[in-house]
Enzyme design. Structure first.
Site, PDB file in Angstrom:
ATOM      1  N   SER A  95      28.330  40.165  40.573  1.00 51.48           N
ATOM      2  CA  SER A  95      27.805  40.805  39.372  1.00 51.48           C
ATOM      3  C   SER A  95      26.453  41.442  39.677  1.00 51.48           C
ATOM      4  CB  SER A  95      27.736  39.774  38.237  1.00 51.48           C
ATOM      5  OG  SER A  95      27.561  40.399  36.988  1.00 51.48           O
ATOM      6  N   ASP A 211      38.260  43.410  34.043  1.00 45.64           N
ATOM      7  CA  ASP A 211      36.996  42.680  34.190  1.00 45.64           C
ATOM      8  C   ASP A 211      36.349  42.389  32.839  1.00 45.64           C
ATOM      9  OD1 ASP A 211      34.648  42.083  36.357  1.00 45.64           O
ATOM     10  OD2 ASP A 211      33.806  42.941  34.522  1.00 45.64           O
ATOM     11  N   HIS A 266      35.825  38.926  34.222  1.00 47.92           N
ATOM     12  CA  HIS A 266      34.568  38.917  34.967  1.00 47.92           C
ATOM     13  C   HIS A 266      34.168  37.509  35.404  1.00 47.92           C
ATOM     14  CE1 HIS A 266      30.904  40.792  36.408  1.00 47.92           C
ATOM     15  NE2 HIS A 266      30.195  39.855  35.810  1.00 47.92           N
TER      16      HIS A 266
END
Length: 290
Positions: A95, A211, A266
């Site tokens: 991330s 995601d 995610h």
């Protein structure tokens, strides 16, 4: 099954040398080293003895500090690691951590990173209300530029890579981070930023359409919106066509891998055992379903 086959490619290069090269891990926003322990455990379970550096800097709310400040601190850590392991390391960032990790190696001319794995990271920037509401509940994407493209807004990491396709003039005027590390704007470090990327043996960029946080998800591959909100893929953008940070050269040499993995949210990339085992670390010599 396609997801598992695709993910096999993700870390294929690690299956041979990961036991011999240390792995450096950088966590994502608003989390910390603990959030990456599943990946650490899986590396060490499949390859006992592998040295893993799981950074605990800028955990929780401190991960919102200015991106350059974080990069400077991480840079110092990586230099110490490289002094211990001159034969090279593998760098993995998740991330926001993937974006910061990339900037770290770009600002370190003699870095020892052989492979860099960017795991669902906003490499071309971020522009999405759903993401904003995780951190700034009252903001919406349409007007967030009014905060982020100010002196105050640039004190936050999110503001440093907020890339509003409808206000590119303000983005280039106020953003002190992303347009520079992507060489969209020239600087005294432009050559360094490109040359340091070209030291990599392999650059692996992973993202997926499900995601739900990185917006657009193609940003994880350096794709991004144009002013009409159409997503332009990496290889049709100037950052690739003009080889601004070496992506085209890496691709030409077979050192760039763009991995698309559907069906992964995610927060599953690093916290879901099935995803980590079957989609990532199956490549550590365990094989993978196809």
């Amino acid at each position: 099954m396609h997801r598992f086959y695709t993910c096999f490619v993700l870390l294929i290069g690690l299956s041979i040398i990961s036991a011999y090269r240390p792995v450096v891990i950088v966590h994502g926003i608003l989390t910390g080293a603990d959030s990456m322990l599943l990946i650490v455990d899986e590396i060490q379970r499949h390859h006992p003895g592998t040295v893993v550096y799981n950074t605990d800097r800028f955990e929780g709310w401190s991960s919102l500090e200015n991106a350059w400040h974080q990069v400077l601190e991480f840079n110092g850590d990586l230099q110490k690691i490289c002094e211990k392991h001159p034969d090279g390391v593998i760098l993995l960032g998740y991330s926001q951590g993937g974006l910061l990790a990339r900037a770290v190696l770009q600002t370190y001319p003699d870095h020892c990173v052989k492979k860099f794995i960017s795991l669902s990271s906003p490499q071309a920037g971020q522009f999405g209300t759903d993401f904003l509401h995780l951190i700034f509940p009252s903001l919406v994407a349409k007007t967030a530029y009014q905060l982020f493209y100010t002196y105050v807004g640039q004190h936050t990491s999110v503001g440093n890579y907020w890339n509003d396709p409808h206000h590119q003039d303000l983005f280039e005027q106020f953003s002190i981070f992303l347009p520079y590390i992507n060489n969209d704007l020239p600087s005294t470090n432009s050559t360094l930023f490109r040359d340091s990327m070209l030291r990599l043996e392999q650059l692996i960029l992973i993202g997926g359409p499900d995601d739900g946080v990185i917006t657009p998800w193609e940003s994880s591959h350096f794709g991004y919106y144009n002013e009409s909100d159409d997503v332009i893929p990496c290889k049709k953008r100037k950052i690739y066509l003009e080889d601004r940070i070496g992506l085209r050269t890496l691709d030409r040499d077979g050192r760039l891998k763009l991995i698309t993995v559907p069906g992964v949210k995610h927060y599953e990339w690093h916290l879901n055992t099935d995803v980590v085992d079957e989609c990532g670390f199956a490549a550590f010599g365990l094989g993978c379903s196809g």
